[in-house]
Structure formats: C-alpha cells, structure tokens
Design an enzyme around this catalytic site. Structure first.
Site, PDB file in Angstrom:
ATOM      1  N   ASN A 112      37.599  27.141  47.535  1.00  0.00           N
ATOM      2  CA  ASN A 112      36.556  27.529  47.008  1.00  0.00           C
ATOM      3  C   ASN A 112      36.465  25.913  46.787  1.00  0.00           C
ATOM      4  OD1 ASN A 112      34.892  29.721  48.110  1.00  0.00           O
ATOM      5  ND2 ASN A 112      36.458  30.882  46.309  1.00  0.00           N
ATOM      6  N   SER A 161      49.417  36.137  46.438  1.00  0.00           N
ATOM      7  CA  SER A 161      48.291  35.182  46.568  1.00  0.00           C
ATOM      8  C   SER A 161      50.088  34.153  46.991  1.00  0.00           C
ATOM      9  CB  SER A 161      48.199  34.204  45.724  1.00  0.00           C
ATOM     10  OG  SER A 161      47.374  34.811  44.675  1.00  0.00           O
ATOM     11  N   PHE A 162      49.918  34.637  48.253  1.00  0.00           N
ATOM     12  CA  PHE A 162      50.796  34.232  50.111  1.00  0.00           C
ATOM     13  C   PHE A 162      50.535  33.010  49.847  1.00  0.00           C
ATOM     14  CE2 PHE A 162      53.929  34.924  52.970  1.00  0.00           C
ATOM     15  CZ  PHE A 162      55.259  35.171  52.459  1.00  0.00           C
ATOM     16  N   HIS A 163      49.939  32.370  50.904  1.00  0.00           N
ATOM     17  CA  HIS A 163      48.897  30.787  51.081  1.00  0.00           C
ATOM     18  C   HIS A 163      50.120  29.685  51.161  1.00  0.00           C
ATOM     19  CE1 HIS A 163      46.259  32.565  48.061  1.00  0.00           C
ATOM     20  NE2 HIS A 163      46.647  32.165  46.845  1.00  0.00           N
ATOM     21  N   SER A 194      45.933  41.547  41.409  1.00  0.00           N
ATOM     22  CA  SER A 194      46.660  40.377  42.187  1.00  0.00           C
ATOM     23  C   SER A 194      48.080  39.361  41.553  1.00  0.00           C
ATOM     24  CB  SER A 194      46.259  39.675  42.613  1.00  0.00           C
ATOM     25  OG  SER A 194      46.015  38.265  43.711  1.00  0.00           O
ATOM     26  N   GLY A 235      44.528  34.372  34.746  1.00  0.00           N
ATOM     27  CA  GLY A 235      45.621  34.894  33.926  1.00  0.00           C
ATOM     28  C   GLY A 235      46.213  35.083  35.104  1.00  0.00           C
ATOM     29  N   GLU A 236      47.529  35.428  34.925  1.00  0.00           N
ATOM     30  CA  GLU A 236      48.860  36.161  35.951  1.00  0.00           C
ATOM     31  C   GLU A 236      48.834  37.466  35.373  1.00  0.00           C
ATOM     32  OE1 GLU A 236      50.624  35.749  38.884  1.00  0.00           O
ATOM     33  OE2 GLU A 236      51.017  38.026  37.888  1.00  0.00           O
ATOM     34  N   CYS A 255      35.606  41.462  38.958  1.00  0.00           N
ATOM     35  CA  CYS A 255      36.681  40.976  38.573  1.00  0.00           C
ATOM     36  C   CYS A 255      37.102  40.825  37.277  1.00  0.00           C
ATOM     37  CB  CYS A 255      36.419  39.523  39.793  1.00  0.00           C
ATOM     38  SG  CYS A 255      37.905  38.488  39.986  1.00  0.00           S
ATOM     39  N   CYS A 309      45.743  30.485  33.082  1.00  0.00           N
ATOM     40  CA  CYS A 309      46.775  30.628  33.109  1.00  0.00           C
ATOM     41  C   CYS A 309      48.113  29.618  32.644  1.00  0.00           C
ATOM     42  CB  CYS A 309      46.920  31.487  34.654  1.00  0.00           C
ATOM     43  SG  CYS A 309      48.051  31.820  35.880  1.00  0.00           S
ATOM     44  N   CYS A 322      49.015  26.511  40.264  1.00  0.00           N
ATOM     45  CA  CYS A 322      48.723  26.611  41.338  1.00  0.00           C
ATOM     46  C   CYS A 322      47.779  24.870  42.064  1.00  0.00           C
ATOM     47  CB  CYS A 322      48.372  27.512  42.129  1.00  0.00           C
ATOM     48  SG  CYS A 322      49.119  29.361  41.662  1.00  0.00           S
ATOM     49  N   CYS A 376      36.644  33.147  44.125  1.00  0.00           N
ATOM     50  CA  CYS A 376      37.853  33.064  43.609  1.00  0.00           C
ATOM     51  C   CYS A 376      38.477  31.839  43.340  1.00  0.00           C
ATOM     52  CB  CYS A 376      38.778  33.304  44.740  1.00  0.00           C
ATOM     53  SG  CYS A 376      38.554  34.770  44.911  1.00  0.00           S
TER      54      CYS A 376
END
Ligand code: SAH
Ligand code: SF4
Length: 395
Positions: A328, A251-253, A229, A197-198, A129, A136, A140, A371
């Site tokens: 998490n 990342s829909f969520h 992602s 990060g994005e 990962c 970032c 979120c 995550c």
C-alpha cells in the site's frame, strides 16, 4: 550471524501525561487490579469477588458508562464508586467511512497523542485493527507508521478502549432486557493487533487488554479470534503463546537476511533462522492454528520466483499460511506495488507447495486506512528517516 541474546529494550520517549487531578479509570484494569482498587476504596474483602463480577458485567458485557445505572449495586455503593473512579474511553476525534464500508477512527489519548483504529466489515463478520503504540520505534522501510517520530506505549485501557469505542459506534452492546444478543453474527467478531506499533514491545498492556477482550463474562471474543502481528520480537514469542494464547502473525517480508535487514531492520537483532526457530517452538502451533506469514509484495525487491521457492523451503515444518499483501503506497514511499500477475505467480508457487496463500485485498485505501498507511494526523508532515533518527537517537 548468530543473534545476540540481548534483553528486549525499547526506546520510547517519555512524554508528559496530561496533568490530571481526575480519578483513576476502571477501564483496562484486570480482574485482580479491579479487586485491589475496590478493596482500597473500602469494599470488604469478602464481598470483593462479587463486586468485581458485577462491575465487570456492567463495563464489558453491557457497555455501561454510568455508575448510577448499575442497578444491582446499592445506591450508596454506586455513589462511592463514582466518587473514586471514572469509566473513560479514548476520545474519537474523527471517523471516516470508506467507499467499501471500512471505518477509520482517529482517537485521542492522554497527552493529546493520536492513534488510528480501523474497522473492516466482511461477510458475516468484521475485524477491528487495533493499535498498540503511538507510532513505532522500529523503522521498517515500507511502513508509514515507522516514519512517525513520536512513540509511546498505549495503556491497557487505551487498547481495550479502542474495541469498546468501535462497539459503541457499531451499536453492538446488548440491549438490556432484550437478551444478550449472543448467537448471531457479530459485527465486530475479530481483532487483529496490526495497527500502529509493535505489540510485543508493549507486552503487558497488550496482554491485559486481550485478557479483558477474551473474558467470557464480558466482550467474550475467543482467543482464536485475536491475531497478534509482530515484526519478530523473538524473546516475547513464547510468552505470547503462554500468556495470551492468541493466534500469531509474523511480518516476514523477505527470504534472505540481506533483504530482511533492510525491510524489517529488527532482523539485524533476530535474524531469519532465529525467528523461525522460535516459531517452530510456538507452543500452541497446530494445523488448525497455523502461523500467518505476512509478506508485502514489493516490485523487484522480494517478489521473484526464487523468493517464493526460498520461502517454501524456510517454512518447512511450520504449520503456516502466507498472507500476500500488495504494497500500500503512501506519500514518499520508496517502493512500488508488485504487479497483479507477479503476485499471482508468487501465490501459485506457494499453493503448489501446499500453503494457503491468499492475496489480501486492500481495504479503505481511499481513506488511507490500509495496512501500513496509518500515521496520526499530528505527525502527518512527513519527515525523512534521517531526521527521525537524529531526533530520537534511534537508527
Ligand atoms: N508492528 C507489527 C504490527 C503492525 S503492521 C508488525 O509489523 O507486524 C501490520 C502489517 O502491515 C505488518 O505485516 C506490516 O509489515 C504490514 N505493512 C506495513 N506497511 C505496509 C504497507 N505500506 N503496505 C502493506 N503492508 C504493510
Ligand atoms: Fe513498526 Fe510494524 Fe510498521 Fe515495522 S511494520 S515499522 S514493526 S508498525
């Protein structure tokens, strides 16, 4: 709400780089950049392609860090390379190993900043990962990284360097004279750009690093072994397919704009409809290369049966699988993880509608490697979102 066609911008603090008199680093250069660098050093143009090939194999196939050991290059050429360039990886500051074998590396990059890299061993394979930024710029509300104040883009060398240092630690470079080690299962077989990060706010560097990782003369990870992602940076999604060609996770969520605006605030810029339209057009999408919808399960926020049914409707027409991620927790997090029963009920609705919906097992929780738990030690002291917004001018 129609999302405005605003250009992609980002608010990255400009941080002073370590003042270095040192030579340029070869790690992270694309083949074209490496060629230019060698020509500038005095390599005759007609030899440049061959020299690039030779060096490339040393750097990315054998994992060699010492010019002197590059024995198929003339001695004086090796010396010249060493005069002009370095072969540098980010420095590993600490390595923690979880009870379940997950390894978390804290890595120091130029300027003294730190990022985290996580290796997750699995049966017959292993996933790294990788981080794309320090911190970032997005915020979120369920993500620890999003509370980190300091942000800078990683260079291509710092991104590919994470893969190389993990291979160092795993002892996964081929042994010279022992064949290439190809064929058997790899310890590091997959990459997910799901660290800090994005990635789509650092597009060029992520692209260049992934091109290096995919190059068949070197690390040679196939494009389907790499998953990027994104939180939904719509204008860069088509480019990801065209210029990287890796698999995509989103990342829909949430299933309504109202809730997604809070969980993934970039939704205020590119809402659910706009995002889904871009995903429907993702040029590489086929049933064998489905888009992964990541969905973090937050107790009482986005985990109802109605949400599951709405999600099924939204996914209509997109080859998709849904990765359900039990939340998490991190110190001060404003949410709770949904119960196992709730997560299973949610998954059942998706499965009955024909969507694979694995529930992700949290890995490395004991070392805060799961995550959304990543946050560098230098920034460990938790700051409130208001404080961060005030200090960076971000909202
Ligand atoms: N910035 C990118 C990639 C990094 S995050 C993105 O947002 O997609 C990797 C995944 O972990 C994302 O799906 C993210 O939403 C999820 N995540 C973040 N914080 C989490 C947490 N505390 N628990 C579970 N998943 C989390
Ligand atoms: Fe950034 Fe991704 Fe965390 Fe959102 S979930 S704050 S985009 S790292």
């Amino acid at each position: 709400m129609k999302a405005p066609a605003a250009p992609v911008t980002q608010d990255v603090l400009t941080l002073p780089r370590k003042v270095e008199t040192s030579k340029p680093n070869l790690i992270g250069l694309t083949r074209a950049q490496l060629r230019d660098a060698l020509i500038e050093m005095g390599t005759p143009e007609k030899q440049a392609k061959m020299r690039v090939n030779q060096l490339w194999q040393w750097l990315y196939h054998w994992g060699e860090r010492d010019f002197a050991a590059m024995t198929n290059l003339a001695k004086d050429y090796r010396a010249k390379l060493a005069d002009h360039f370095t072969i540098d990886l980010p420095e590993v500051v600490s390595r923690q190993v979880s009870d379940d074998g997950t390894r978390k590396y804290l890595v120091r990059i130029a300027g003294g900043h730190e990022v985290e890299v996580v290796y997750i061993p699995e049966e017959g394979r292993g996933t790294l990962c990788v981080s794309s930024q320090v911190g970032c710029t997005l915020t979120c509300s369920f993500c620890h990284t999003g509370t980190q104040k300091l942000v800078r883009n990683l260079s291509a060398g710092e991104i590919i360097g994470q893969i190389m240092l993990a291979r160092d630690d795993l002892g996964e470079w081929p042994e010279k004279g022992q064949g290439t080690g190809e064929g058997g299962p790899r310890l590091l077989s997959n990459i997910v750009l799901m660290g800090m990060g994005e990635p789509l706010y650092n597009f060029e560097n992520v692209r260049d690093a992934m091109k290096i990782a995919m190059d068949g003369e070197g690390i040679a990870l196939g494009r389907r072994r790499i998953t990027l992602s994104t939180s939904g940076v719509v204008p860069e999604i088509a480019r990801t397919a065209q210029e990287i060609g890796c698999l995509l996770a989103v990342s829909f969520h949430a299933t309504t704009d109202e809730v997604r605006d809070v969980l993934v605030p970039i939704n205020k810029r590119w809402n659910i409809d706009t995002l889904l339209a871009a995903l429907r057009d993702y040029p590489k999408v086929s049933n064998s290369e489905r888009i992964t919808f990541e969905y973090v399960m937050l107790d009482g926020v986005n985990d109802s049966d109605e949400d599951a049914h709405r999600l099924v409707k939204l996914l209509d027409g997109i080859p998709a699988k849904v990765n359900l991620i039990p939340f998490n927790e991190w110190p001060g997090a404003p949410y709770k993880r949904s119960s196992n029963n709730r997560i299973r009920a949610f998954a059942t609705i998706l499965m009955q509608a024909g969507y694979a919906s694995p529930i992700r097992t949290p890995r490395g929780e004991d070392i805060m490697a799961a995550c959304g738990q990543l946050k560098s030690a230098t920034e460990r002291a938790r700051k409130s979102r208001a404080q961060i917004a005030a200090e960076t001018g971000l909202t």
